[in-house]
Design a protein around this motif. Structure first.
Motif, PDB file in Angstrom:
ATOM      1  N   HIS A   1       0.708  -1.156  -0.081  1.00 13.46           N
ATOM      2  CA  HIS A   1      -0.084   0.042   0.044  1.00 13.46           C
ATOM      3  C   HIS A   1       0.752   1.344   0.036  1.00 13.46           C
ATOM      4  CE1 HIS A   1      -3.016  -3.209   1.599  1.00 13.46           C
ATOM      5  NE2 HIS A   1      -3.664  -2.349   0.798  1.00 13.46           N
ATOM      6  N   TRP A   2       1.961   1.274   0.751  1.00 14.34           N
ATOM      7  CA  TRP A   2       2.972   2.463   0.765  1.00 14.34           C
ATOM      8  C   TRP A   2       3.830   2.219  -0.519  1.00 14.34           C
ATOM      9  CZ3 TRP A   2       2.816   6.562   4.154  1.00 14.34           C
ATOM     10  CH2 TRP A   2       2.114   6.325   5.452  1.00 14.34           C
ATOM     11  N   ILE A   3       4.212   3.431  -1.185  1.00 14.30           N
ATOM     12  CA  ILE A   3       5.144   3.457  -2.235  1.00 14.30           C
ATOM     13  C   ILE A   3       6.378   3.316  -1.666  1.00 14.30           C
ATOM     14  CG2 ILE A   3       3.646   4.870  -3.777  1.00 14.30           C
ATOM     15  CD1 ILE A   3       5.557   7.215  -2.865  1.00 14.30           C
ATOM     16  N   SER A   4       7.567   2.670  -2.412  1.00 16.33           N
ATOM     17  CA  SER A   4       8.798   2.700  -1.867  1.00 16.33           C
ATOM     18  C   SER A   4       9.257   4.019  -1.750  1.00 16.33           C
ATOM     19  CB  SER A   4       9.727   1.941  -3.110  1.00 16.33           C
ATOM     20  OG  SER A   4      10.946   1.515  -2.631  1.00 16.33           O
ATOM     21  N   PRO A   5      10.337   4.259  -0.741  1.00 20.73           N
ATOM     22  CA  PRO A   5      10.978   3.432   0.165  1.00 20.73           C
ATOM     23  C   PRO A   5      10.450   2.759   1.269  1.00 20.73           C
ATOM     24  CG  PRO A   5      11.960   5.207   0.581  1.00 20.73           C
ATOM     25  CD  PRO A   5      11.115   5.492  -0.298  1.00 20.73           C
ATOM     26  N   ASN A   6       9.059   3.235   1.844  1.00 19.98           N
ATOM     27  CA  ASN A   6       8.158   3.056   2.859  1.00 19.98           C
ATOM     28  C   ASN A   6       9.409   3.034   4.197  1.00 19.98           C
ATOM     29  OD1 ASN A   6       6.142   2.852   4.899  1.00 19.98           O
ATOM     30  ND2 ASN A   6       5.784   0.645   4.135  1.00 19.98           N
ATOM     31  N   THR A   7      10.266   4.097   4.275  1.00 17.64           N
ATOM     32  CA  THR A   7      11.243   4.253   5.283  1.00 17.64           C
ATOM     33  C   THR A   7      11.054   3.859   6.625  1.00 17.64           C
ATOM     34  OG1 THR A   7      12.275   5.907   4.028  1.00 17.64           O
ATOM     35  CG2 THR A   7      13.129   5.801   6.170  1.00 17.64           C
ATOM     36  N   GLY A   8      11.650   2.991   7.189  1.00 14.76           N
ATOM     37  CA  GLY A   8      11.823   2.600   8.714  1.00 14.76           C
ATOM     38  C   GLY A   8      10.455   1.815   8.941  1.00 14.76           C
ATOM     39  N   ALA A   9       9.597   1.405   8.244  1.00 18.46           N
ATOM     40  CA  ALA A   9       8.129   0.610   8.422  1.00 18.46           C
ATOM     41  C   ALA A   9       8.366  -0.725   8.907  1.00 18.46           C
ATOM     42  CB  ALA A   9       7.216   0.690   7.055  1.00 18.46           C
ATOM     43  N   THR A  10       8.068  -0.691  10.324  1.00 19.98           N
ATOM     44  CA  THR A  10       8.071  -2.218  10.735  1.00 19.98           C
ATOM     45  C   THR A  10       6.499  -2.723  11.259  1.00 19.98           C
ATOM     46  OG1 THR A  10       8.515  -1.267  12.927  1.00 19.98           O
ATOM     47  CG2 THR A  10      10.258  -1.828  11.571  1.00 19.98           C
ATOM     48  N   ASP A  11       5.896  -1.636  11.463  1.00 20.50           N
ATOM     49  CA  ASP A  11       4.185  -2.067  11.940  1.00 20.50           C
ATOM     50  C   ASP A  11       4.456  -2.857  13.438  1.00 20.50           C
ATOM     51  OD1 ASP A  11       1.538  -1.592  12.339  1.00 20.50           O
ATOM     52  OD2 ASP A  11       1.202  -3.671  11.410  1.00 20.50           O
ATOM     53  N   GLU A  12       5.445  -2.616  14.140  1.00 17.25           N
ATOM     54  CA  GLU A  12       5.699  -3.394  15.501  1.00 17.25           C
ATOM     55  C   GLU A  12       4.477  -2.897  16.326  1.00 17.25           C
ATOM     56  OE1 GLU A  12       9.341  -1.834  17.949  1.00 17.25           O
ATOM     57  OE2 GLU A  12       9.956  -1.563  15.858  1.00 17.25           O
ATOM     58  N   SER A  13       4.065  -1.676  16.295  1.00 18.50           N
ATOM     59  CA  SER A  13       2.874  -1.382  17.167  1.00 18.50           C
ATOM     60  C   SER A  13       1.427  -2.046  16.760  1.00 18.50           C
ATOM     61  CB  SER A  13       2.637   0.203  17.145  1.00 18.50           C
ATOM     62  OG  SER A  13       2.186   0.365  15.780  1.00 18.50           O
ATOM     63  N   GLY A  14       1.559  -2.489  15.729  1.00 20.03           N
ATOM     64  CA  GLY A  14       0.183  -3.279  15.273  1.00 20.03           C
ATOM     65  C   GLY A  14      -0.895  -2.130  14.844  1.00 20.03           C
ATOM     66  N   PHE A  15      -0.372  -0.934  14.796  1.00 18.96           N
ATOM     67  CA  PHE A  15      -1.250   0.246  14.172  1.00 18.96           C
ATOM     68  C   PHE A  15      -1.648   0.006  12.665  1.00 18.96           C
ATOM     69  CE2 PHE A  15      -2.649   4.525  12.916  1.00 18.96           C
ATOM     70  CZ  PHE A  15      -3.425   4.945  14.235  1.00 18.96           C
ATOM     71  N   THR A  16      -0.728  -0.455  11.948  1.00 20.11           N
ATOM     72  CA  THR A  16      -0.879  -0.612  10.766  1.00 20.11           C
ATOM     73  C   THR A  16      -1.505   0.543   9.812  1.00 20.11           C
ATOM     74  OG1 THR A  16      -1.301  -3.024  11.263  1.00 20.11           O
ATOM     75  CG2 THR A  16      -1.707  -2.291   8.770  1.00 20.11           C
ATOM     76  N   ALA A  17      -0.714   1.873   9.958  1.00 19.84           N
ATOM     77  CA  ALA A  17      -1.416   3.012   9.361  1.00 19.84           C
ATOM     78  C   ALA A  17      -1.014   2.681   7.676  1.00 19.84           C
ATOM     79  CB  ALA A  17      -0.293   3.901   9.753  1.00 19.84           C
ATOM     80  N   LEU A  18      -2.156   3.231   7.152  1.00 20.70           N
ATOM     81  CA  LEU A  18      -2.332   3.290   5.698  1.00 20.70           C
ATOM     82  C   LEU A  18      -2.331   4.740   4.951  1.00 20.70           C
ATOM     83  CD1 LEU A  18      -4.459   0.146   4.976  1.00 20.70           C
ATOM     84  CD2 LEU A  18      -2.064   0.200   5.120  1.00 20.70           C
ATOM     85  N   PRO A  19      -1.567   4.818   3.917  1.00 24.46           N
ATOM     86  CA  PRO A  19      -1.627   5.873   3.305  1.00 24.46           C
ATOM     87  C   PRO A  19      -2.765   6.152   2.436  1.00 24.46           C
ATOM     88  CG  PRO A  19      -0.454   4.451   2.007  1.00 24.46           C
ATOM     89  CD  PRO A  19      -0.950   3.497   3.222  1.00 24.46           C
ATOM     90  N   GLY A  20      -3.717   6.876   2.867  1.00 23.52           N
ATOM     91  CA  GLY A  20      -5.278   6.980   2.327  1.00 23.52           C
ATOM     92  C   GLY A  20      -5.211   8.292   1.720  1.00 23.52           C
ATOM     93  N   GLY A  21      -4.031   8.997   1.400  1.00 23.67           N
ATOM     94  CA  GLY A  21      -3.843  10.316   0.928  1.00 23.67           C
ATOM     95  C   GLY A  21      -4.831  11.364   1.378  1.00 23.67           C
ATOM     96  N   PHE A  22      -5.217  12.405   0.816  1.00 24.34           N
ATOM     97  CA  PHE A  22      -6.038  13.392   1.388  1.00 24.34           C
ATOM     98  C   PHE A  22      -6.712  14.032   0.256  1.00 24.34           C
ATOM     99  CE2 PHE A  22      -1.785  15.315   0.746  1.00 24.34           C
ATOM    100  CZ  PHE A  22      -2.070  16.376   0.256  1.00 24.34           C
ATOM    101  N   TYR A  23      -7.968  14.908   0.729  1.00 21.49           N
ATOM    102  CA  TYR A  23      -8.852  15.471  -0.264  1.00 21.49           C
ATOM    103  C   TYR A  23      -8.362  16.796   0.059  1.00 21.49           C
ATOM    104  CZ  TYR A  23     -12.925  17.662  -2.567  1.00 21.49           C
ATOM    105  OH  TYR A  23     -13.430  18.567  -3.313  1.00 21.49           O
ATOM    106  N   PHE A  24      -7.856  17.609  -1.036  1.00 26.59           N
ATOM    107  CA  PHE A  24      -7.407  19.021  -0.755  1.00 26.59           C
ATOM    108  C   PHE A  24      -8.599  19.957  -0.868  1.00 26.59           C
ATOM    109  CE2 PHE A  24      -5.130  23.043  -1.490  1.00 26.59           C
ATOM    110  CZ  PHE A  24      -4.151  23.180  -0.614  1.00 26.59           C
ATOM    111  N   ASN A  25      -9.174  20.394  -1.934  1.00 23.90           N
ATOM    112  CA  ASN A  25     -10.410  21.021  -2.151  1.00 23.90           C
ATOM    113  C   ASN A  25     -11.020  20.812  -3.765  1.00 23.90           C
ATOM    114  OD1 ASN A  25      -8.857  22.387  -4.409  1.00 23.90           O
ATOM    115  ND2 ASN A  25      -8.215  24.070  -2.621  1.00 23.90           N
ATOM    116  N   SER A  26     -12.232  21.262  -3.888  1.00 24.92           N
ATOM    117  CA  SER A  26     -12.758  20.929  -5.156  1.00 24.92           C
ATOM    118  C   SER A  26     -11.989  21.443  -6.400  1.00 24.92           C
ATOM    119  CB  SER A  26     -14.024  21.858  -5.162  1.00 24.92           C
ATOM    120  OG  SER A  26     -14.046  23.105  -5.056  1.00 24.92           O
ATOM    121  N   SER A  27     -11.007  22.301  -6.113  1.00 25.22           N
ATOM    122  CA  SER A  27     -10.193  22.698  -7.388  1.00 25.22           C
ATOM    123  C   SER A  27      -8.982  21.846  -7.690  1.00 25.22           C
ATOM    124  CB  SER A  27      -9.585  24.086  -7.129  1.00 25.22           C
ATOM    125  OG  SER A  27     -10.790  24.986  -7.322  1.00 25.22           O
ATOM    126  N   VAL A  28      -8.288  21.466  -6.702  1.00 29.04           N
ATOM    127  CA  VAL A  28      -7.261  20.574  -6.592  1.00 29.04           C
ATOM    128  C   VAL A  28      -7.643  18.953  -6.657  1.00 29.04           C
ATOM    129  CG1 VAL A  28      -5.072  19.922  -5.504  1.00 29.04           C
ATOM    130  CG2 VAL A  28      -5.754  22.403  -5.660  1.00 29.04           C
TER     131      VAL A  28
END
Length: 300
Positions: free
Chosen positions: A131-158
């Motif tokens: 789900h994360w693009i390379s290099p996904n620096t330092g990612a181990t998910d040792e917490s179990g939180f499993t954060a995913l990169p959902g991006g964001f919605y900026f505004n109706s123009s962008v």
């Protein structure tokens, strides 16, 4: 006679244990949970289209308006949608019953438990590049939180940005009482760091992770008079004083248990924070004086 568990009893017990590790929202979405330190978090990004009372959420998006993105990344919410139009840090918001929108202080507790901002991002991010693009620096998910990169919605123009590259999670904390911006937890594919980022406009669409409990530190703010709120209490690193209407000059004085004044402040804005980070754990008293009212509130 020696007691034995029937197959049905074992099956029921196993299902109860599994159910205890999940929570379901109004729409029937089931979320896995993870315990990290003293906190219990959803292990997945919120997907809800309705609040827990069944009312529809306005200001919620699927990334790129593609429902196929929701299963993995959840939905994106503007701040007012995530908070159900509340301004209080104790808000349940879009979270299921028994859960709430985390404060910036509660995210700080999470980051500190994981070793601080410089390394916590890697411990929060899902490992690998599914789900994360390379290099996904330092990612181990040792917490179990499993954060995913959902991006964001900026505004109706962008429109939509940074799927696979950024994760932004709303907090319930406004930036210094701002009417337009709020804090969010910010993770990137090219960093092991995690930051409680300031300056994001509330119209931004970001991900939501819910935290188990009734609200900021478990206790809702108490209305201390007709025009002033003091919260949260118990407090962590700060206490908010919010003036609900024009009361003229307001003076706040913090005293220790012996009655000795520790600090004082004149408040002339709609909201102000008193920094408690340098104080020892204990009981203090906050005295508020204005032309309309005078009261003293115990702060833990």
């Amino acid at each position: 006679m020696k007691a034995t568990l029937s197959f049905f009893s074992i099956f029921l017990l196993a299902n109860l244990l599994v159910c205890a590790q999940t929570v379901t929202d109004f729409d029937g979405n089931v979320y896995n949970l993870v315990n990290i330190g003293t906190q219990t978090w959803m292990k997945e990004n919120l997907k809800a289209l309705h609040y827990s009372d069944g009312s529809a959420i306005s200001g919620v998006y699927a990334y790129g308006n593609e429902e196929s993105n929701v299963a993995a990344y959840g939905r994106l919410y503007n701040w007012n949608a995530a908070m159900k139009n509340s301004l209080l840090e104790t808000a349940q918001g879009a979270c299921p019953d028994g859960w709430h929108m985390p404060t910036v202080a509660e995210y700080d507790v999470l980051l500190n438990f994981l070793g601080g901002e410089s390394v916590a991002g890697g411990k929060l991010k899902e490992a690998g590049t599914d789900h994360w693009i390379s290099p996904n620096t330092g990612a181990t998910d040792e917490s179990g939180f499993t954060a995913l990169p959902g991006g964001f919605y900026f505004n109706s123009s962008v429109g939509f940005l940074k799927l696979g590259e950024y994760a932004k999670f709303w907090t319930s904390s406004q930036v210094n009482g701002s009417e337009t911006s709020a804090y969010n937890l910010y993770l990137r594919a090219d960093q092991a760091e995690a930051h409680n980022e300031t300056g994001n406009e509330k119209e931004l669409g970001a991900s939501v992770r819910c935290l188990q409990g009734q609200g900021a530190l478990g206790i809702a703010p108490q209305k201390t008079g007709s025009s002033i709120l003091v919260y949260p209490n118990p407090a962590n690193n700060y206490v908010n004083i919010s003036i609900l209407k024009n009361t003229g000059s307001v003076h706040a004085e913090l005293m220790d248990a012996s009655g000795k004044t520790i600090m004082g402040a004149n408040i002339d804005e709609t909201s102000s924070k008193i920094d408690l980070s340098g104080l020892k754990n204990g009981v203090y008293f906050l005295k508020i004086n204005s032309k309309e009212q005078s009261f003293t509130k115990k702060i833990v």
